[in-house]
Write a protein that holds these residues in place. Structure first.
Motif, PDB file in Angstrom:
ATOM      1  N   MET A   1     -23.349  29.927 -37.874  1.00 27.60           N
ATOM      2  CA  MET A   1     -24.324  29.115 -37.144  1.00 27.60           C
ATOM      3  C   MET A   1     -23.730  28.726 -35.794  1.00 27.60           C
ATOM      4  N   ASN A   2     -24.468  28.937 -34.728  1.00 27.14           N
ATOM      5  CA  ASN A   2     -23.981  28.680 -33.384  1.00 27.14           C
ATOM      6  C   ASN A   2     -24.357  27.287 -32.908  1.00 27.14           C
ATOM      7  N   SER A   3     -23.467  26.678 -32.162  1.00 27.21           N
ATOM      8  CA  SER A   3     -23.769  25.404 -31.529  1.00 27.21           C
ATOM      9  C   SER A   3     -24.418  25.663 -30.183  1.00 27.21           C
ATOM     10  N   GLU A   4     -24.964  24.593 -29.595  1.00 23.62           N
ATOM     11  CA  GLU A   4     -25.279  24.678 -28.185  1.00 23.62           C
ATOM     12  C   GLU A   4     -23.957  24.739 -27.427  1.00 23.62           C
ATOM     13  N   GLN A   5     -24.005  25.235 -26.214  1.00 16.68           N
ATOM     14  CA  GLN A   5     -22.776  25.367 -25.451  1.00 16.68           C
ATOM     15  C   GLN A   5     -22.627  24.256 -24.417  1.00 16.68           C
ATOM     16  N   LYS A   6     -21.419  23.772 -24.280  1.00 19.99           N
ATOM     17  CA  LYS A   6     -21.046  22.919 -23.171  1.00 19.99           C
ATOM     18  C   LYS A   6     -19.740  23.467 -22.630  1.00 19.99           C
ATOM     19  N   LEU A   7     -19.840  24.243 -21.552  1.00 21.73           N
ATOM     20  CA  LEU A   7     -18.679  24.958 -21.043  1.00 21.73           C
ATOM     21  C   LEU A   7     -17.846  24.064 -20.131  1.00 21.73           C
ATOM     22  N   LYS A   8     -16.533  24.141 -20.326  1.00 20.06           N
ATOM     23  CA  LYS A   8     -15.587  23.402 -19.494  1.00 20.06           C
ATOM     24  C   LYS A   8     -14.462  24.350 -19.100  1.00 20.06           C
ATOM     25  N   ASP A   9     -13.708  23.952 -18.094  1.00 20.78           N
ATOM     26  CA  ASP A   9     -12.604  24.777 -17.596  1.00 20.78           C
ATOM     27  C   ASP A   9     -11.312  23.990 -17.575  1.00 20.78           C
ATOM     28  N   ILE A  10     -10.230  24.700 -17.833  1.00 20.86           N
ATOM     29  CA  ILE A  10      -8.887  24.160 -17.701  1.00 20.86           C
ATOM     30  C   ILE A  10      -8.011  25.309 -17.212  1.00 20.86           C
ATOM     31  N   TRP A  11      -6.905  24.971 -16.518  1.00 23.55           N
ATOM     32  CA  TRP A  11      -6.073  25.989 -15.891  1.00 23.55           C
ATOM     33  C   TRP A  11      -4.639  25.855 -16.405  1.00 23.55           C
ATOM     34  N   PHE A  12      -4.079  26.973 -16.888  1.00 22.58           N
ATOM     35  CA  PHE A  12      -2.729  26.987 -17.449  1.00 22.58           C
ATOM     36  C   PHE A  12      -1.848  27.960 -16.671  1.00 22.58           C
ATOM     37  N   ALA A  13      -0.640  27.515 -16.337  1.00 20.66           N
ATOM     38  CA  ALA A  13       0.369  28.377 -15.720  1.00 20.66           C
ATOM     39  C   ALA A  13       1.563  28.444 -16.656  1.00 20.66           C
ATOM     40  N   GLY A  14       2.017  29.671 -16.937  1.00 24.69           N
ATOM     41  CA  GLY A  14       3.140  29.812 -17.855  1.00 24.69           C
ATOM     42  C   GLY A  14       3.710  31.213 -17.854  1.00 24.69           C
ATOM     43  N   GLY A  15       4.457  31.550 -16.810  1.00 24.38           N
ATOM     44  CA  GLY A  15       4.997  32.898 -16.720  1.00 24.38           C
ATOM     45  C   GLY A  15       3.948  33.892 -16.240  1.00 24.38           C
ATOM     46  N   CYS A  16       4.180  35.155 -16.516  1.00 24.13           N
ATOM     47  CA  CYS A  16       3.262  36.216 -16.079  1.00 24.13           C
ATOM     48  C   CYS A  16       1.867  35.977 -16.643  1.00 24.13           C
ATOM     49  N   PHE A  17       0.865  36.002 -15.769  1.00 29.84           N
ATOM     50  CA  PHE A  17      -0.491  35.685 -16.233  1.00 29.84           C
ATOM     51  C   PHE A  17      -1.133  36.797 -17.059  1.00 29.84           C
ATOM     52  N   TRP A  18      -0.539  37.980 -17.085  1.00 26.76           N
ATOM     53  CA  TRP A  18      -1.082  39.049 -17.928  1.00 26.76           C
ATOM     54  C   TRP A  18      -1.114  38.615 -19.395  1.00 26.76           C
ATOM     55  N   GLY A  19       0.022  38.129 -19.877  1.00 24.53           N
ATOM     56  CA  GLY A  19       0.109  37.750 -21.282  1.00 24.53           C
ATOM     57  C   GLY A  19      -0.648  36.484 -21.600  1.00 24.53           C
ATOM     58  N   LEU A  20      -0.561  35.497 -20.701  1.00 30.03           N
ATOM     59  CA  LEU A  20      -1.224  34.224 -20.969  1.00 30.03           C
ATOM     60  C   LEU A  20      -2.743  34.390 -20.986  1.00 30.03           C
ATOM     61  N   GLU A  21      -3.266  35.279 -20.131  1.00 31.52           N
ATOM     62  CA  GLU A  21      -4.710  35.548 -20.130  1.00 31.52           C
ATOM     63  C   GLU A  21      -5.139  36.156 -21.455  1.00 31.52           C
ATOM     64  N   LYS A  22      -4.386  37.133 -21.940  1.00 29.04           N
ATOM     65  CA  LYS A  22      -4.714  37.763 -23.216  1.00 29.04           C
ATOM     66  C   LYS A  22      -4.616  36.758 -24.356  1.00 29.04           C
ATOM     67  N   TYR A  23      -3.588  35.950 -24.340  1.00 31.94           N
ATOM     68  CA  TYR A  23      -3.345  34.953 -25.380  1.00 31.94           C
ATOM     69  C   TYR A  23      -4.546  34.031 -25.538  1.00 31.94           C
ATOM     70  N   PHE A  24      -4.996  33.440 -24.440  1.00 31.49           N
ATOM     71  CA  PHE A  24      -6.107  32.496 -24.541  1.00 31.49           C
ATOM     72  C   PHE A  24      -7.438  33.188 -24.817  1.00 31.49           C
ATOM     73  N   SER A  25      -7.568  34.446 -24.446  1.00 31.35           N
ATOM     74  CA  SER A  25      -8.816  35.151 -24.736  1.00 31.35           C
ATOM     75  C   SER A  25      -9.051  35.310 -26.230  1.00 31.35           C
ATOM     76  N   LEU A  26      -7.996  35.181 -27.030  1.00 30.25           N
ATOM     77  CA  LEU A  26      -8.088  35.352 -28.479  1.00 30.25           C
ATOM     78  C   LEU A  26      -8.440  34.063 -29.221  1.00 30.25           C
ATOM     79  N   VAL A  27      -8.384  32.935 -28.544  1.00 30.40           N
ATOM     80  CA  VAL A  27      -8.557  31.647 -29.200  1.00 30.40           C
ATOM     81  C   VAL A  27     -10.032  31.400 -29.534  1.00 30.40           C
ATOM     82  N   PRO A  28     -10.349  31.028 -30.771  1.00 30.08           N
ATOM     83  CA  PRO A  28     -11.741  30.704 -31.118  1.00 30.08           C
ATOM     84  C   PRO A  28     -12.290  29.601 -30.221  1.00 30.08           C
ATOM     85  N   GLY A  29     -13.474  29.827 -29.673  1.00 29.47           N
ATOM     86  CA  GLY A  29     -14.093  28.844 -28.797  1.00 29.47           C
ATOM     87  C   GLY A  29     -13.890  29.106 -27.318  1.00 29.47           C
TER      88      GLY A  29
END
Length: 321
Positions: A1-29
Motif C-alpha cells: 500500500m502506497n502513501s501519499e508523497q512528501k518529498l524532501k532533500d538532504i545533501w551528504f558528502a563522504g568520499g567519492c560520490f560514485w559510491g555514496l550515490e549508489k548507496y543511498f539509491s538502495l535505501v527504502p523510501g
C-alpha cells in the motif's frame, strides 16, 4: 500500500560520490539521488576544478526522499554507517578537501534532527567526529558522466563495501540482530492472548488492549524478537481502539501481505524478523502524515518508554522518539 508523497532533500558528502550515490539509491523510501558539488566558493565549477580543490567544493550526493516513508534520522544513521566520520578530508583511498565528510541542510528542523543523530553516533567513537554540519550554500550537479556511475560501470571504483550496500537495502535496522525464538519457547513466555494474536493471526479486543491509549514517548518493538517497529512520534489517536501509527520506524521492518480472510479485502502487516502478525494498514490515516493508518495489535508489541530505552539497548533510537 502506497502513501501519499512528501518529498524532501538532504545533501551528504563522504568520499567519492560514485559510491555514496549508489548507496543511498538502495535505501527504502529514497526517490532519487544526484551526484554534484556542494558548499564551494564559486557559482559554477567542473570536476577537474573540484579535484584541484580550487573553490573548496565537496563531492556531494543530493538525496530526495519520501518523508512519509522514511525519516531524515534513518538517512543520517545510514550515512554514518557508510563513512569513517573521524577522518579529515579522507575516505578510503580518496584524499583531498573535496572528499571531506559533511551533511548539508536547508531548514533548522533538519539541522536539529541531524545533530540529535550525530550526538548518538559520537558516543561510539573515542576520536572527535570530523563531519561538518552546515546549511547548504550551493549545489552544482556533476557532469552526466558521473550520474549513476556505478549503475553504468558496475565494476567501477568504490570506497564503500558490498556489506554496506546490502545494509542500505535492509534499512537502518539489521534483522540479524533480532532472532525469533522457537515457538515452543514463545509458548511459555507469551501470554495466551499474545501467542494467539502474534503467532496465530488473531485480533485482540478494541479499547481493552494495553497500548491503545498509551501516550508516553518511547519505542514499540516486536514482542518475539525485540526488533524496533514503531515510534511514539508516529502514533495518533484514530478512534478505532487499537494503537495507530502513520508509518513504521524504518520502512524495511514491516512486510505487507494481501489478506482476504473474513470476506474482506485488506492488507496485513507482519514484522520482518519475527514474521508475526501485527495488524493491518489502511489508507484512511491523517493526510498530513501520509494518509496511512497502521492499525496494530498491542499483543504483538512491547513498549519501551523513553527513559528506559538506553538501559534496554535502544539508545540509538532516542532521536526517533
Amino acid at each position: 500500500m502506497n502513501s501519499e508523497q512528501k518529498l524532501k532533500d538532504i545533501w551528504f558528502a563522504g568520499g567519492c560520490f560514485w559510491g555514496l550515490e549508489k548507496y543511498f539509491s538502495l535505501v527504502p523510501g529514497v526517490i532519487n539521488t544526484a551526484a554534484g558539488y556542494a558548499n564551494g566558493n564559486t557559482e559554477q565549477t567542473t570536476y577537474e576544478e573540484v579535484c584541484r580543490g580550487d573553490a573548496a567544493f565537496a563531492e556531494t550526493v543530493q538525496v530526495t526522499y519520501d518523508s512519509f516513508i522514511t525519516g531524515l534520522e534513518n538517512l543520517v544513521f545510514l550515512f554514518y554507517k557508510a563513512v569513517d566520520p573521524t577522518t579529515v578530508n579522507r575516505q578510503g583511498n580518496d584524499r583531498g578537501i573535496q572528499y571531506r565528510t559533511g551533511i548539508y541542510y536547508t531548514s533548522e528542523e533538519d539541522a536539529e534532527a541531524i545533530r540529535r543523530v550525530t550526538e548518538e553516533v559520537r558516543k561510539k567513537y573515542a576520536s572527535p567526529l570530523a563531519v561538518e554540519i552546515k546549511p547548504l550554500k550551493n549545489f552544482i550537479p556533476a557532469e552526466e558522466y558521473h550520474q549513476k556511475y556505478l549503475d553504468k560501470n558496475p565494476s567501477g571504483y568504490c570506497h564503500i563495501g558490498k556489506e554496506q550496500f546490502e545494509a542500505a537495502k535492509r534499512g537502518n535496522i539489521d534483522p540479524a540482530d533480532y532472532e525469533r525464538p522457537p515457538d515452543s519457547v514463545l509458548k511459555d513466555v507469551l501470554s495466551p492472548v499474545q501467542y494467539q494474536v502474534a503467532l496465530e493471526n488473531g485480533t485482540e479486543r478494541p479499547f481493552g488492549n494495553e497500548y491503545w491509549d498509551e501516550h508516553r514517548k518511547g519505542i514499540y518493538v516486536d514482542i518475539t524478537t525485540g526488533e524496533p517497529l514503531f515510534s511514539s512520534r508516529d502514533k495518533f489517536d484514530s478512534g478505532c481502539g487499537w494503537p495507530s501509527f502513520s508509518k513504521p520506524v524504518d520502512p524495511a521492518v514491516t512486510v505487507e501481505k494481501e489478506d482476504a480472510s473474513h470476506g474482506m479485502d485488506r492488507t496485513e502487516v507482519r514484522s520482518r524478523s519475527g514474521n508475526i502478525h501485527l495488524g493491518h494498514v489502511f489508507d484512511d490515516g491523517p493526510r498530513d502524515r501520509g494518509g496511512l493508518r497502521y492499525c496494530i495489535n498491542s499483543a504483538s508489541l512491547r513498549f519501551i518508554p523513553e527513559e528506559k530505552m538506553e538501559e534496554e539497548g535502544y539508545g540509538a533510537y532516542l532521536p526517533f522518539v
